[in-house]
Enzyme design. Sequence first.
Site, mmCIF file in Angstrom:
data_model
loop_
_atom_site.group_PDB
_atom_site.id
_atom_site.type_symbol
_atom_site.label_atom_id
_atom_site.label_comp_id
_atom_site.label_asym_id
_atom_site.label_seq_id
_atom_site.Cartn_x
_atom_site.Cartn_y
_atom_site.Cartn_z
ATOM 1 N N CYS A 59 0.838 -1.201 0.000
ATOM 2 C CA CYS A 59 0.000 0.000 0.000
ATOM 3 C C CYS A 59 0.874 1.253 0.000
ATOM 4 C CB CYS A 59 -0.918 -0.012 1.228
ATOM 5 S SG CYS A 59 -2.044 1.391 1.245
ATOM 6 N N CYS A 63 0.380 4.932 6.942
ATOM 7 C CA CYS A 63 -0.258 4.729 8.253
ATOM 8 C C CYS A 63 0.716 3.964 9.166
ATOM 9 C CB CYS A 63 -1.561 3.956 8.075
ATOM 10 S SG CYS A 63 -2.583 4.582 6.707
ATOM 11 N N CYS A 66 0.273 0.259 10.325
ATOM 12 C CA CYS A 66 -0.226 -0.753 9.392
ATOM 13 C C CYS A 66 0.847 -1.660 8.796
ATOM 14 C CB CYS A 66 -1.009 -0.091 8.273
ATOM 15 S SG CYS A 66 -1.817 -1.327 7.217
ATOM 16 N N CYS A 103 -16.700 -8.961 5.579
ATOM 17 C CA CYS A 103 -16.053 -7.660 5.353
ATOM 18 C C CYS A 103 -14.794 -7.860 4.520
ATOM 19 C CB CYS A 103 -15.649 -7.025 6.678
ATOM 20 S SG CYS A 103 -16.976 -6.901 7.862
ATOM 21 N N CYS A 134 -19.725 -5.951 3.613
ATOM 22 C CA CYS A 134 -19.020 -4.729 3.995
ATOM 23 C C CYS A 134 -17.723 -4.695 3.202
ATOM 24 C CB CYS A 134 -18.732 -4.741 5.493
ATOM 25 S SG CYS A 134 -17.781 -3.295 6.033
ATOM 26 N N CYS A 194 -19.630 2.334 8.522
ATOM 27 C CA CYS A 194 -18.858 1.698 9.593
ATOM 28 C C CYS A 194 -17.618 2.563 9.771
ATOM 29 C CB CYS A 194 -18.485 0.271 9.186
ATOM 30 S SG CYS A 194 -17.368 -0.531 10.355
ATOM 31 N N ARG A 266 -18.099 -2.162 17.975
ATOM 32 C CA ARG A 266 -17.382 -3.431 17.763
ATOM 33 C C ARG A 266 -16.079 -3.487 18.542
ATOM 34 N NH1 ARG A 266 -16.762 -3.882 12.315
ATOM 35 N NH2 ARG A 266 -18.928 -4.540 12.267
HETATM 36 N N1 SAM Z 1 -6.668 0.566 3.010
HETATM 37 C C1 SAM Z 1 -7.960 0.895 3.454
HETATM 38 C C2 SAM Z 1 -7.968 2.048 4.423
HETATM 39 O O1 SAM Z 1 -7.004 2.296 5.087
HETATM 40 O O2 SAM Z 1 -9.009 2.722 4.506
HETATM 41 C C3 SAM Z 1 -8.697 -0.274 4.066
HETATM 42 C C4 SAM Z 1 -7.967 -1.276 4.927
HETATM 43 S S1 SAM Z 1 -7.231 -0.651 6.438
HETATM 44 C C5 SAM Z 1 -6.217 -1.999 6.912
HETATM 45 C C6 SAM Z 1 -8.601 -0.607 7.560
HETATM 46 C C7 SAM Z 1 -8.362 -0.190 8.978
HETATM 47 O O3 SAM Z 1 -7.702 -1.212 9.693
HETATM 48 C C8 SAM Z 1 -7.504 1.028 9.238
HETATM 49 O O4 SAM Z 1 -8.184 2.229 9.037
HETATM 50 C C9 SAM Z 1 -7.164 0.842 10.708
HETATM 51 O O5 SAM Z 1 -8.117 1.494 11.522
HETATM 52 C C10 SAM Z 1 -7.225 -0.675 10.900
HETATM 53 N N2 SAM Z 1 -5.880 -1.228 11.200
HETATM 54 C C11 SAM Z 1 -4.877 -1.405 10.320
HETATM 55 N N3 SAM Z 1 -3.786 -1.888 10.941
HETATM 56 C C12 SAM Z 1 -4.095 -2.016 12.247
HETATM 57 C C13 SAM Z 1 -3.367 -2.442 13.390
HETATM 58 N N4 SAM Z 1 -2.096 -2.809 13.328
HETATM 59 N N5 SAM Z 1 -4.004 -2.449 14.584
HETATM 60 C C14 SAM Z 1 -5.302 -2.064 14.666
HETATM 61 N N6 SAM Z 1 -6.025 -1.643 13.618
HETATM 62 C C15 SAM Z 1 -5.439 -1.604 12.415
HETATM 63 FE FE1 SF4 Z 2 -2.831 1.249 3.346
HETATM 64 FE FE2 SF4 Z 2 -2.835 0.127 5.735
HETATM 65 FE FE3 SF4 Z 2 -3.169 2.748 5.526
HETATM 66 FE FE4 SF4 Z 2 -5.121 1.082 4.670
HETATM 67 S S1 SF4 Z 2 -4.408 1.346 6.765
HETATM 68 S S2 SF4 Z 2 -4.309 2.889 3.624
HETATM 69 S S3 SF4 Z 2 -3.868 -0.638 3.938
HETATM 70 S S4 SF4 Z 2 -1.306 1.594 4.945
#
Ligand code: SAM
Ligand code: SF4
Length: 328
Positions: A59, A63, A66, A103, A134, A194, A266
């Site tokens: 990606c 973030c 992530c 989801c 979802c 959500c 949730r």
């Molecule tokens: N890439 C898209 C986005 O960011 O909107 C969708 C997938 S992203 C993995 C969805 C959500 O997963 C993120 O917004 C975050 O809140 C949650 N998430 C990701 N990594 C996480 C982690 N290590 N611990 C807890 N929540 C996490």
């Molecule tokens: Fe990409 Fe992870 Fe951020 Fe979603 S949460 S935009 S998968 S880096």
Amino acid sequence: MSSQEGSVVRHDWTREHVLALFNQPFNDLLFDAQVTHRRYFDPNQVQLSTLLSIKTGACPEDCKYCPQSARYDTGLEKEKLLKVEQVIEAAKIAKASGSSRFCMGAAWRSPHDRDIPAVAEMIREVKALGLETCMTLGMLSEGQSEKLADAGLDYYNHNLDTSKEFYGEVITTRTYQDRLNTLANVRNSGMKVCAGGIVGMGEEQKDRAGLLMELANLPVHPESVPINMLVRVAGTPMANEEDLDPFEFIRTIAVARLMMPKSYVRLSAGREEMNEQMQAMAFMAGANSIFYCEKLLTTANPKANTDMQLLGRLGIKPEEYQAVKDSQ
Ligand code: SAM
Ligand code: SF4
Ligand code: DTB
């Protein structure tokens, strides 16, 4: 603040008010949250949602929590968009395990228009199995949102993640306003929203309060509010973040319940690190949905039979998806 006040649907929260809720004596807060919960929900029912990563890793976003960001070396194997048949197989297993919602998540900043027909097909096929659908695919334009709604998508997940003030410490490649815009597009296209966030990222209580304030001050409360406890993944900048006080996590759930009394709250990522007592306390505080089945998107979640045993011991029943009632 009385439990009566906590059960009213309001959209005019101030941070001071939210902090006052957070800082009540623990038992007062839990009692009020449980009373509010019972006003709108069966306290002995929990909704089960199963996750599937339909496109994994690589990606472009940064973030810091992530494992799927291309910027961090987390050893994750990346995968292209799954084929519809692979998604159907996973959805069948989720349904057979007792899940009511499926989801699908993609590690995208936002979908390409060329990907929409394939994800629309996934939505139609999963719905045809009798599951709620979802998706979480990143930012959506108005047009993309309309197309997903037309395909029958029930919910779109897009998290605010944290407060406006702390946000810049977590993500720099898209703004808070970008996220609010996507949520508005989703709402305007008629899908259920959500939206929630993550705690335990090194934020302060005022940030947890700020997150809930933003969510509860949206024109319509999100129907589903995932509260994730950070999963600390090696290789991400947040790998060594300190533990959040478990009672502060429970307080966050309880305050979410009080502020958004008609929404599903949730108990989301992070349950692998929580003992049974803590999860039971989260249900007491008003959580009424979980991610169910052994994987979240890329990290571990409790096994389905472990969860069923826990729910059984607590006398909590999985909520059934009433497709017919829902479409009336
Ligand atoms: N890439 C898209 C986005 O960011 O909107 C969708 C997938 S992203 C993995 C969805 C959500 O997963 C993120 O917004 C975050 O809140 C949650 N998430 C990701 N990594 C996480 C982690 N290590 N611990 C807890 N929540 C996490
Ligand atoms: Fe990409 Fe992870 Fe951020 Fe979603 S949460 S935009 S998968 S880096
Ligand atoms: C949400 O709030 N939590 C889910 C879902 N929405 C998409 C994702 C949690 C991801 C945890 C880290 C992982 O497994 O990759």
